[in-house]
Design a protein around this motif. Structure first.
Motif, PDB file in Angstrom:
ATOM      1  N   ASP A 146     -30.922   9.198 -14.389  1.00 46.90           N
ATOM      2  CA  ASP A 146     -32.016   9.123 -13.410  1.00 46.90           C
ATOM      3  C   ASP A 146     -31.580   9.835 -12.129  1.00 46.90           C
ATOM      4  O   ASP A 146     -30.397   9.809 -11.764  1.00 46.90           O
ATOM      5  N   ALA A 147     -32.512  10.460 -11.436  1.00 45.72           N
ATOM      6  CA  ALA A 147     -32.208  10.953 -10.088  1.00 45.72           C
ATOM      7  C   ALA A 147     -31.966   9.788  -9.142  1.00 45.72           C
ATOM      8  O   ALA A 147     -31.249   9.917  -8.146  1.00 45.72           O
ATOM      9  N   HIS A 148     -32.594   8.651  -9.455  1.00 47.87           N
ATOM     10  CA  HIS A 148     -32.619   7.488  -8.546  1.00 47.87           C
ATOM     11  C   HIS A 148     -31.725   6.371  -9.046  1.00 47.87           C
ATOM     12  O   HIS A 148     -31.436   6.283 -10.236  1.00 47.87           O
ATOM     13  N   LEU A 149     -31.353   5.488  -8.114  1.00 43.32           N
ATOM     14  CA  LEU A 149     -30.517   4.345  -8.474  1.00 43.32           C
ATOM     15  C   LEU A 149     -31.332   3.252  -9.176  1.00 43.32           C
ATOM     16  O   LEU A 149     -30.852   2.582 -10.083  1.00 43.32           O
ATOM     17  N   ASP A 150     -32.559   3.073  -8.718  1.00 45.93           N
ATOM     18  CA  ASP A 150     -33.430   2.013  -9.253  1.00 45.93           C
ATOM     19  C   ASP A 150     -32.790   0.627  -9.177  1.00 45.93           C
ATOM     20  O   ASP A 150     -33.081  -0.263  -9.996  1.00 45.93           O
ATOM     21  N   THR A 151     -31.922   0.462  -8.155  1.00 44.14           N
ATOM     22  CA  THR A 151     -31.339  -0.864  -7.886  1.00 44.14           C
ATOM     23  C   THR A 151     -31.767  -1.358  -6.505  1.00 44.14           C
ATOM     24  O   THR A 151     -31.084  -2.162  -5.882  1.00 44.14           O
ATOM     25  N   PHE A 166     -33.134  -2.435 -12.293  1.00 42.48           N
ATOM     26  CA  PHE A 166     -31.735  -2.674 -12.650  1.00 42.48           C
ATOM     27  C   PHE A 166     -31.079  -3.695 -11.716  1.00 42.48           C
ATOM     28  O   PHE A 166     -30.133  -4.357 -12.111  1.00 42.48           O
ATOM     29  N   ARG A 167     -31.600  -3.850 -10.504  1.00 41.02           N
ATOM     30  CA  ARG A 167     -31.108  -4.956  -9.670  1.00 41.02           C
ATOM     31  C   ARG A 167     -31.561  -6.284 -10.291  1.00 41.02           C
ATOM     32  O   ARG A 167     -30.772  -7.216 -10.425  1.00 41.02           O
ATOM     33  N   ARG A 168     -32.836  -6.338 -10.704  1.00 43.09           N
ATOM     34  CA  ARG A 168     -33.319  -7.568 -11.345  1.00 43.09           C
ATOM     35  C   ARG A 168     -32.485  -7.872 -12.587  1.00 43.09           C
ATOM     36  O   ARG A 168     -32.113  -9.026 -12.829  1.00 43.09           O
ATOM     37  N   ALA A 169     -32.185  -6.846 -13.357  1.00 40.40           N
ATOM     38  CA  ALA A 169     -31.449  -7.071 -14.617  1.00 40.40           C
ATOM     39  C   ALA A 169     -30.056  -7.628 -14.337  1.00 40.40           C
ATOM     40  O   ALA A 169     -29.599  -8.539 -15.030  1.00 40.40           O
ATOM     41  N   VAL A 170     -29.370  -7.108 -13.307  1.00 40.26           N
ATOM     42  CA  VAL A 170     -28.046  -7.651 -12.956  1.00 40.26           C
ATOM     43  C   VAL A 170     -28.199  -9.093 -12.482  1.00 40.26           C
ATOM     44  O   VAL A 170     -27.458  -9.982 -12.909  1.00 40.26           O
ATOM     45  N   ASP A 176     -23.825  -6.256 -18.718  1.00 40.98           N
ATOM     46  CA  ASP A 176     -22.385  -6.445 -18.615  1.00 40.98           C
ATOM     47  C   ASP A 176     -21.900  -5.613 -17.425  1.00 40.98           C
ATOM     48  O   ASP A 176     -21.858  -4.378 -17.498  1.00 40.98           O
ATOM     49  N   THR A 177     -21.568  -6.280 -16.347  1.00 44.11           N
ATOM     50  CA  THR A 177     -21.309  -5.571 -15.085  1.00 44.11           C
ATOM     51  C   THR A 177     -19.990  -4.789 -15.101  1.00 44.11           C
ATOM     52  O   THR A 177     -19.662  -4.117 -14.130  1.00 44.11           O
ATOM     53  N   LEU A 201     -23.297  -4.316  -7.225  1.00 41.17           N
ATOM     54  CA  LEU A 201     -23.934  -4.803  -8.453  1.00 41.17           C
ATOM     55  C   LEU A 201     -23.113  -4.427  -9.684  1.00 41.17           C
ATOM     56  O   LEU A 201     -23.335  -4.969 -10.760  1.00 41.17           O
ATOM     57  N   GLY A 202     -22.193  -3.470  -9.535  1.00 37.91           N
ATOM     58  CA  GLY A 202     -21.301  -3.128 -10.648  1.00 37.91           C
ATOM     59  C   GLY A 202     -21.453  -1.723 -11.198  1.00 37.91           C
ATOM     60  O   GLY A 202     -20.773  -1.351 -12.156  1.00 37.91           O
ATOM     61  N   PHE A 203     -22.340  -0.940 -10.597  1.00 37.36           N
ATOM     62  CA  PHE A 203     -22.610   0.391 -11.153  1.00 37.36           C
ATOM     63  C   PHE A 203     -21.576   1.427 -10.740  1.00 37.36           C
ATOM     64  O   PHE A 203     -21.110   1.437  -9.598  1.00 37.36           O
TER      65      PHE A 203
END
Ligand SMILES: N=C(N)NCCCC(=O)O
Ligand SMILES: [Zn+2]
Ligand SMILES: [Zn+2]
Length: 311
Positions: A146-151, A166-170, A176-177, A201-203
């Motif tokens: 993705d161009a974007h983080l989406d977190t 992806f913030r919601r998912a974490v 798995d972080t 968040l672990g990315f």
């Protein structure tokens, strides 16, 4: 013996209704190992709308796909039963309800062990798809192209948007972080804190410039090292490609990857434990000559081939 696509030497590939790659519909084969499903939803976008028309455009653009993948030396539609499961009909006026519908439909489609390649739709849909995949496989490794983080946290107070899945998912504990990576990231942010939050968040981040500087093989090595043999979900926002390669999208950013780079990185993941994948953010109204939907159809074909490569 799996039932494959319509034979293009008997029925011209431009004739008949467009299922993905001219595959049989799921109801024609009963069950599938790999199901392609559309999610025509774009109520979560922050800029240009139109990704609700993505699934239909990608199916149309997929008519020319052929059954043998030379790069991976596999005929995915012979190795596994693949089928087109149609679209998940979700509420365009209520994001929360749509997210629920998508999760339930993904649960139902994977109940017999089928793995999904989902065609969006905006990136909001990744959250319910991840929830369904994690319910079956446990916390997931994630490669997010993705161009974007989406977190990001919220937009206008809304938690479920295409910039926040992806913030919601974490937060929900379904990832798995130790094994999260963005690939192709670029473009201006709201502030440096976006990157700090994302890291917390672990990315890990492989930017679009990193891919260019390091090259495909080094990039693939780093990604494979990060994900190991964990159950892996791959989410591809088509805006990871440069607008020259994917103009038909809602939040385009200059300086992106080529479709060749993206496809080669995906091929480098052969043998990984892929449990599901999506291709999102194709907005055909801004496309030209099907540039974007053709790229997305090839990405989906490669994702199907990766799923076929390993059970
Ligand atoms: N997921 C995609 N394509 N874009 C997120 C962009 C969020 C923003 O408007 O800042
Ligand atoms: Zn994006
Ligand atoms: Zn995105």
């Amino acid at each position: 013996m799996p039932r494959g696509p319509v034979d293009s030497s008997r029925v011209p590939r431009f004739a008949g209704p467009a299922t993905f790659a001219r595959l049989p519909r799921l109801d024609e084969v009963g069950r599938a190992d790999i199901a392609v499903v559309g999610v025509p939803f774009d109520t979560g976008v922050s800029y240009r709308p139109g990704a609700r028309f993505g699934p239909a455009a990608v199916r149309e653009a997929s008519r020319l796909l052929r059954p043998y993948h030379p790069g991976l030396d596999i005929s995915p539609f012979s190795a596994r039963q693949a089928a087109d499961a149609g679209d998940i009909a979700c509420n365009p006026f209520d994001i929360g309800q749509a997210v629920e519908t998508i999760e339930e439909a993904a649960d139902a489609l994977t109940a017999d062990g089928a793995r999904l390649v989902t065609v969006g739709g905006d990136h909001t849909i990744a959250l319910p798809l991840l929830r369904a995949a994690a319910r079956r496989h446990g916390p997931l490794a994630l490669l997010h192209f993705d161009a974007h983080l989406d977190t990001w946290d919220t937009y206008f107070g809304a938690e479920y948007t295409h910039g926040t899945p992806f913030r919601r998912a974490v937060e929900e504990g379904i990832l798995d972080t130790e094994a999260l990576g963005h690939v192709g990231t670029r473009g201006p942010l709201y502030g440096k804190s976006d990157l700090d939050d994302d890291k917390r968040l672990g990315f890990g981040v492989v930017t679009s410039a990193d891919v260019m500087r390091r090259g495909i093989d080094e990039t693939v090595d780093a990604l494979r090292q990060r994900i190991g043999d964990r159950p892996l979900y791959v989410s591809v926002d088509i805006d990871v490609l440069d607008p020259a390669h994917a103009p038909g999208t809602g939040t385009p950013e200059a300086g992106g990857m080529t479709s060749r780079e993206l496809l080669e990185i995906l091929r480098g993941l052969a043998g990984c434990r892929l449990v599901g994948a999506d291709v999102v953010e194709v907005a055909p109204a801004y496309d030209h000559a099907e540039i974007t939907s053709i790229a997305a159809s090839h990405v989906a074909y490669d994702l199907i081939s990766l799923l076929a490569f390993r059970e």
